[in-house]
Design a protein around this motif. Sequence first.
Motif, PDB file in Angstrom:
ATOM      1  N   GLU A 107       0.819  -1.213   0.000  1.00  0.00           N
ATOM      2  CA  GLU A 107       0.000   0.000   0.000  1.00  0.00           C
ATOM      3  C   GLU A 107       0.852   1.262   0.000  1.00  0.00           C
ATOM      4  N   ALA A 108       2.028   1.234   0.630  1.00  0.00           N
ATOM      5  CA  ALA A 108       2.904   2.402   0.592  1.00  0.00           C
ATOM      6  C   ALA A 108       3.443   2.626  -0.816  1.00  0.00           C
ATOM      7  N   LEU A 109       3.784   1.546  -1.496  1.00  0.00           N
ATOM      8  CA  LEU A 109       4.285   1.655  -2.861  1.00  0.00           C
ATOM      9  C   LEU A 109       3.166   2.067  -3.819  1.00  0.00           C
ATOM     10  N   ALA A 110       1.930   1.662  -3.510  1.00  0.00           N
ATOM     11  CA  ALA A 110       0.788   2.062  -4.340  1.00  0.00           C
ATOM     12  C   ALA A 110       0.572   3.569  -4.296  1.00  0.00           C
ATOM     13  N   GLY A 111       0.870   4.193  -3.160  1.00  0.00           N
ATOM     14  CA  GLY A 111       0.749   5.647  -3.047  1.00  0.00           C
ATOM     15  C   GLY A 111       1.747   6.394  -3.909  1.00  0.00           C
ATOM     16  N   GLU A 112       2.886   5.787  -4.179  1.00  0.00           N
ATOM     17  CA  GLU A 112       3.935   6.414  -4.989  1.00  0.00           C
ATOM     18  C   GLU A 112       3.985   5.846  -6.406  1.00  0.00           C
ATOM     19  N   ALA A 113       3.028   4.978  -6.751  1.00  0.00           N
ATOM     20  CA  ALA A 113       3.097   4.237  -8.016  1.00  0.00           C
ATOM     21  C   ALA A 113       3.034   5.146  -9.242  1.00  0.00           C
TER      22      ALA A 113
END
Length: 140
Positions: free
Chosen positions: A83-89
């Motif tokens: 989910e953290a990587l999804a925010g920066e995707a």
Amino acid sequence: MRFPRTRRDPVEVNLTPLIDVVFLLLIFFMVSTTFETRQALELELPESVSGVAAEVSPVTLVVTAAGDYRLGDRELSAAGLGEALAGEAEQARRHGLVLEADGRASHASVVRALDQAGGLGIRQVRIATTEVSSTQAETP
């Protein structure tokens, strides 16, 4: 007997040289000061002989030796990575993702990070390495 009064010019302080000096000092300190935006993390990056310098990416994922992750200033566990990587995707899709994995990190931790990035459609992933020194490159 009347003595003629000598007329004195009013005393004025010329501030122009003072302002010039202040601006020169300001410019000097602005140019000579370095700003460190990232916290120091002790990583032993793998070495590469054929690597080339890459442009800086705004999205950098760090894999520590313990197998934890850091995205920007946030410390992440394996469960919170997706989910953290999804925010920066979106930004990572445009500019690419830089993966800085410690040389002592497990292969599974690095593959997990690459798998999460691939699942989010991030296709441009660069793995950070350090340059091999000339004495190490010559030894077999």
